[in-house]
Design an enzyme around this catalytic site. Structure first.
Site, PDB file in Angstrom:
ATOM      1  N   CYS A  43      45.550  36.235  40.828  1.00  0.00           N
ATOM      2  CA  CYS A  43      45.344  37.613  39.714  1.00  0.00           C
ATOM      3  C   CYS A  43      44.379  37.216  38.761  1.00  0.00           C
ATOM      4  O   CYS A  43      44.313  36.215  38.071  1.00  0.00           O
ATOM      5  CB  CYS A  43      46.742  37.277  39.049  1.00  0.00           C
ATOM      6  SG  CYS A  43      46.647  38.273  37.427  1.00  0.00           S
ATOM      7  N   CYS A  46      45.064  36.443  35.290  1.00  0.00           N
ATOM      8  CA  CYS A  46      45.740  34.932  34.841  1.00  0.00           C
ATOM      9  C   CYS A  46      44.327  33.898  35.132  1.00  0.00           C
ATOM     10  O   CYS A  46      44.354  33.169  34.197  1.00  0.00           O
ATOM     11  CB  CYS A  46      46.469  34.456  36.272  1.00  0.00           C
ATOM     12  SG  CYS A  46      48.020  35.799  36.405  1.00  0.00           S
ATOM     13  N   HIS A 434      44.985  49.513  35.495  1.00  0.00           N
ATOM     14  CA  HIS A 434      43.607  50.060  35.680  1.00  0.00           C
ATOM     15  C   HIS A 434      43.429  50.967  36.678  1.00  0.00           C
ATOM     16  O   HIS A 434      42.870  52.122  36.544  1.00  0.00           O
ATOM     17  CB  HIS A 434      42.510  49.016  35.598  1.00  0.00           C
ATOM     18  CG  HIS A 434      42.205  48.333  34.552  1.00  0.00           C
ATOM     19  ND1 HIS A 434      42.101  46.778  34.559  1.00  0.00           N
ATOM     20  CD2 HIS A 434      42.053  48.434  33.238  1.00  0.00           C
ATOM     21  CE1 HIS A 434      41.696  46.331  33.238  1.00  0.00           C
ATOM     22  NE2 HIS A 434      41.565  47.380  32.608  1.00  0.00           N
ATOM     23  N   LYS A 459      35.893  53.953  43.929  1.00  0.00           N
ATOM     24  CA  LYS A 459      36.698  53.214  42.764  1.00  0.00           C
ATOM     25  C   LYS A 459      36.613  51.536  42.913  1.00  0.00           C
ATOM     26  O   LYS A 459      36.668  51.057  42.000  1.00  0.00           O
ATOM     27  CB  LYS A 459      38.244  53.765  42.679  1.00  0.00           C
ATOM     28  CG  LYS A 459      38.394  55.101  42.662  1.00  0.00           C
ATOM     29  CD  LYS A 459      38.013  55.502  41.402  1.00  0.00           C
ATOM     30  CE  LYS A 459      37.416  56.875  41.391  1.00  0.00           C
ATOM     31  NZ  LYS A 459      36.837  57.514  40.307  1.00  0.00           N
ATOM     32  N   HIS A 460      36.523  51.290  44.054  1.00  0.00           N
ATOM     33  CA  HIS A 460      36.471  49.753  44.193  1.00  0.00           C
ATOM     34  C   HIS A 460      34.955  49.364  43.767  1.00  0.00           C
ATOM     35  O   HIS A 460      35.134  48.299  43.144  1.00  0.00           O
ATOM     36  CB  HIS A 460      36.678  49.400  45.976  1.00  0.00           C
ATOM     37  CG  HIS A 460      36.603  47.968  46.054  1.00  0.00           C
ATOM     38  ND1 HIS A 460      36.931  47.418  47.386  1.00  0.00           N
ATOM     39  CD2 HIS A 460      36.424  46.900  45.416  1.00  0.00           C
ATOM     40  CE1 HIS A 460      37.006  46.254  47.474  1.00  0.00           C
ATOM     41  NE2 HIS A 460      36.629  45.734  46.303  1.00  0.00           N
TER      42      HIS A 460
END
Ligand code: FAD
Length: 525
Positions: A43, A46, A434, A459-460
């Site tokens: 993540c 993280c 997001h 979007k990516h």
């Protein structure tokens, strides 16, 4: 490449690395409280937050007899069951555990969205102070302010140790922090007193707060003269008084870790190819790890899961044995009129199918095009992007597969299901927020299946742009606007000297790249 994907190492000061073998024993009936970060090593948030957590742990490592800072990696497959027991579904999740618990507890969420070191430190103090007596750590110094009568008792008294009194306003944390900082030091006792009694301040010559008043062992006393009234300065001043020193044996007792993970060899791969191993490893992780943190699926979650499996069953560009598994799962879900399904029942289907029956999904991770140059980089989120790009492409190039389904005439079908999956299940909460914002702003503009492919691509790229240079970026796979000119020369043009995408070429490239025809089976088992 080491197989250990932890974001934290045994040499990080003050961090207790817990795992399935140690966490329950560490928390149960512990003489100290705990603050644990349940994280997922893939993540991005993280990864970005890990330096702050490291700073926090180092900052409060002297507090460890009263509170310990721990971490547990829920992305490690060995820890799946444990993270499920603790009800952790999103990362990072921060939980307090009180001292002297007599039965299993899932802990108490640290709720403040401000997770800077100082705020968390204050949160720890609030938590300790609010603990009922029977759950106070054994080595817990009093953080309550002295009463007036106590102050006059200390002044001028000869003792075998120093007594420091921090005068401060009621909502200041400095006194309590210095008390905690010095809790393991001998020949000194630290107290706090409130600055509300002006007469006492005047008698002692205190003109500003916070101030530290020191009573020497021989009974002499006076204000400490320091440059700035900061917690760290008070603490280091008091720690450096003659004969003040850390108590012998005041070290942190780290629980032993499970055995180290094996090394994983690097696999050479071709960036222009899609690998079945990435899609199948991702599906394995999604079904057996990400979703397996749920005890049951019901309501919106169950609906989302059913729609997700239904669309995978139609569009996943997988090999026969995986498609058969998806079909079995899909048929079972349709035949189950229940409004609540225990996730173990789903796992039974995913796990019980045998290779020999020709219905199965790999049960281990084999990243190829999603390999990270360090084990905590890339992996699962990379495979999830690839999965959804593949689904949009299949939906656009093989619309007949959706005939006679609820998704038949909906060009946004895949995107809607992706949006719901990310919202309900994706462990990285901030990523999900997001993505939700982006979807809310513009997914309604998608009018054809081809536009759905391009919408996700755009979007990516926006996400890539935002994450370029972040600590979660793999230097071997930098976050570039994709496809780069080496992958797709005709996708790039210049209009009036400014870069511009040729979207027709991009669409053709995406259809070829994410199409099922060119899927490489190398490394897939
Ligand atoms: P990824 O971005 O995961 O891309 C995987 C592969 O897809 C690339 O290697 C490339 O082959 C291909 N690709 C790249 N760009 C495109 C494109 N525009 N169109 C089609 N294919 C492309 N991390 C955060 O830190 N913060 C976030 O907010 C965040 N949000 C996320 C939202 C979602 C929905 C997902 C799935 C992930 C999110 N992540 C976020 C994770 C992050 O985007 C990356 O997945 C992760 O950092 C791994 O990066 P990577 O280098 O493997 O490349």
């Amino acid at each position: 490449v080491s197989g250990d994907n932890s974001l934290y190492g045994p040499r990080d000061p003050g961090i207790h690395i817990l795992d399935r073998g140690t966490v329950n024993a560490a928390l149960y009936n512990s003489s100290s409280a705990w603050l644990l970060e349940f994280y997922s090593s893939w993540c991005g948030h993280c990864i970005n937050y890990a330096p702050t957590w490291r700073n926090l742990a180092a900052d409060v490592q002297d507090w460890h007899p009263a509170v310990k800072i721990g971490v547990l990696n829920c992305a490690d497959e060995d820890n799946i069951a444990i993270c499920k027991d603790y009800g952790v579904q999103f990362y990072p999740t921060f939980r307090f555990f009180s001292a002297f618990t007599k039965e299993f507890s899932q802990g108490e969420n640290y709720k403040d969205s401000d997770r800077r070191v100082q705020t968390v430190r204050h949160g720890i103090i609030d938590y300790l102070q609010a603990a009922p007596k029977e759950h106070q750590p054994s080595a817990y110094p009093s953080l309550d302010p002295l009463r007036l009568s106590d102050i006059s008792f200390f002044i001028g008294r000869k003792e075998s140790h120093y007594t420091a009194i921090i005068f401060e306003s009621e909502n200041s944390y400095i006194g309590r922090e210095v008390i905690m900082d010095l809790m393991q030091y001998e020949n000194i006792l630290v107290h706090r007193a409130l600055s509300s009694d002006k007469a006492v301040l005047e008698t002692l010559g205190i003109v500003s707060v916070p101030s530290c008043y020191l009573i020497y062992p021989n009974g002499t006393h006076g204000l400490i003269n320091i440059v700035k009234p900061l917690r760290s300065i008070f603490s280091s001043h008091l720690k450096s008084m003659p004969s003040v020193r850390k108590k012998a044996g005041a070290h942190s007792d780290l629980p032993a870790r499970l055995e180290d993970k094996e090394e994983v060899a690097w696999k050479e791969y071709d960036k222009s190819k899609m690998y079945a191993a990435d899609l199948e490893s991702g599906l394995h992780y999604l079904l057996r790890v990400e979703l397996a943190t749920h005890q049951t699926l019901e309501g919106e979650k169950l609906k989302t899961f059913k729609d997700f499996i239904a669309i995978l069953h139609k569009l996943f560009p997988g090999r026969m044995h995986v498609m058969k598994l998806l079909e079995t799962l899909q048929e079972w879900l349709v035949s189950m009129p229940l409004d609540k399904i225990p996730y173990d029942a789903i796992l039974d289907i995913v796990n019980n199918k045998m290779r020999i029956s020709g219905i199965f999904l790999t049960n281990h991770i084999q990243w190829v095009g999603c390999q990270g140059s360090r084990p905590q980089l890339r992996g699962y989120p990379c495979s999830l992007w690839k999965l959804f790009h593949s689904l949009t492409v299949q939906g656009a190039t093989q619309p007949e597969t959706l005939a006679n389904t609820a998704y038949e005439s909906d060009p946004q079908a895949v995107l809607k299901i992706m949006r719901r999956y990310i919202r309900e299940f994706f462990g990285c909460r901030e990523c999900a927020q997001h993505f939700e914002e982006m979807a809310k702003a513009s997914v309604d503009t998608v009018k054809t299946a081809d536009e759905a492919v391009l919408w996700l691509w755009k979007k990516h790229n926006m996400v890539n742009n935002r994450l370029a240079g972040a600590p979660s970026e793999d230097p071997k796979s930098p976050k570039v606007q994709w496809p780069s000119p080496d992958l797709c020369p005709p996708c790039h043009e210049e209009v009036g000297g400014v870069h511009s995408w040729n979207e027709r070429e991009v669409l053709a490239f995406l259809q070829q790249h994410y199409g099922s025809k060119d899927l490489s089976l190398q490394y897939a088992d």
